[in-house]
Write a protein that holds these residues in place. Structure first.
Motif, PDB file in Angstrom:
ATOM      1  N   PHE A  64       0.610  -1.245  -0.068  1.00  0.00           N
ATOM      2  CA  PHE A  64       0.104  -0.043   0.142  1.00  0.00           C
ATOM      3  C   PHE A  64       0.683   1.360   0.160  1.00  0.00           C
ATOM      4  N   THR A  65       0.673   1.996  -1.041  1.00  0.00           N
ATOM      5  CA  THR A  65       1.774   3.376  -1.153  1.00  0.00           C
ATOM      6  C   THR A  65       0.748   4.330  -1.170  1.00  0.00           C
ATOM      7  N   GLU A  66       1.281   5.400  -0.336  1.00  0.00           N
ATOM      8  CA  GLU A  66       0.491   6.575  -0.322  1.00  0.00           C
ATOM      9  C   GLU A  66       1.484   7.866  -0.250  1.00  0.00           C
ATOM     10  N   GLU A  67       1.109   9.017  -0.835  1.00  0.00           N
ATOM     11  CA  GLU A  67       1.899  10.317  -0.312  1.00  0.00           C
ATOM     12  C   GLU A  67       1.673  10.513   0.845  1.00  0.00           C
ATOM     13  N   THR A  68       2.728  11.209   1.475  1.00  0.00           N
ATOM     14  CA  THR A  68       2.975  11.660   2.722  1.00  0.00           C
ATOM     15  C   THR A  68       2.783  13.329   2.736  1.00  0.00           C
ATOM     16  N   GLU A  69       2.283  13.792   3.768  1.00  0.00           N
ATOM     17  CA  GLU A  69       2.270  15.495   3.630  1.00  0.00           C
ATOM     18  C   GLU A  69       3.581  15.819   4.518  1.00  0.00           C
TER      19      GLU A  69
END
Length: 70
Positions: A64-69
């Motif tokens: 699961f890949t997600e952009e970080t803030e």
């Protein structure tokens, strides 16, 4: 996203294990469908069985890949 010298994505590796007294391709297929619907990428599996002992293990792996803030 893109940035210089900063990590801007995170990838989590998840493994779902199914232990049963019989092979469960129906269940593992449903798990793959549910995980995909939630944004997980199926990356492979590792099945092990000992039919004489009545033990079956299905290990399903996902990313699961997600952009970080920042």
């Amino acid at each position: 996203g893109h940035s210089d010298d900063e990590i801007d994505v995170e990838t989590s590796v998840i493994q779902v294990n199914v232990w049963s007294d019989r092979d469960r391709p129906d269940l593992t297929k449903r798990i793959r469908q549910y995980m995909k619907a939630e944004g997980f990428e199926y990356t492979g599996k590792n099945d092990q069985s000992d039919p004489e002992a009545g033990r079956f293990t299905n290990a399903l792996r996902f990313n699961f890949t997600e952009e970080t803030e920042e």
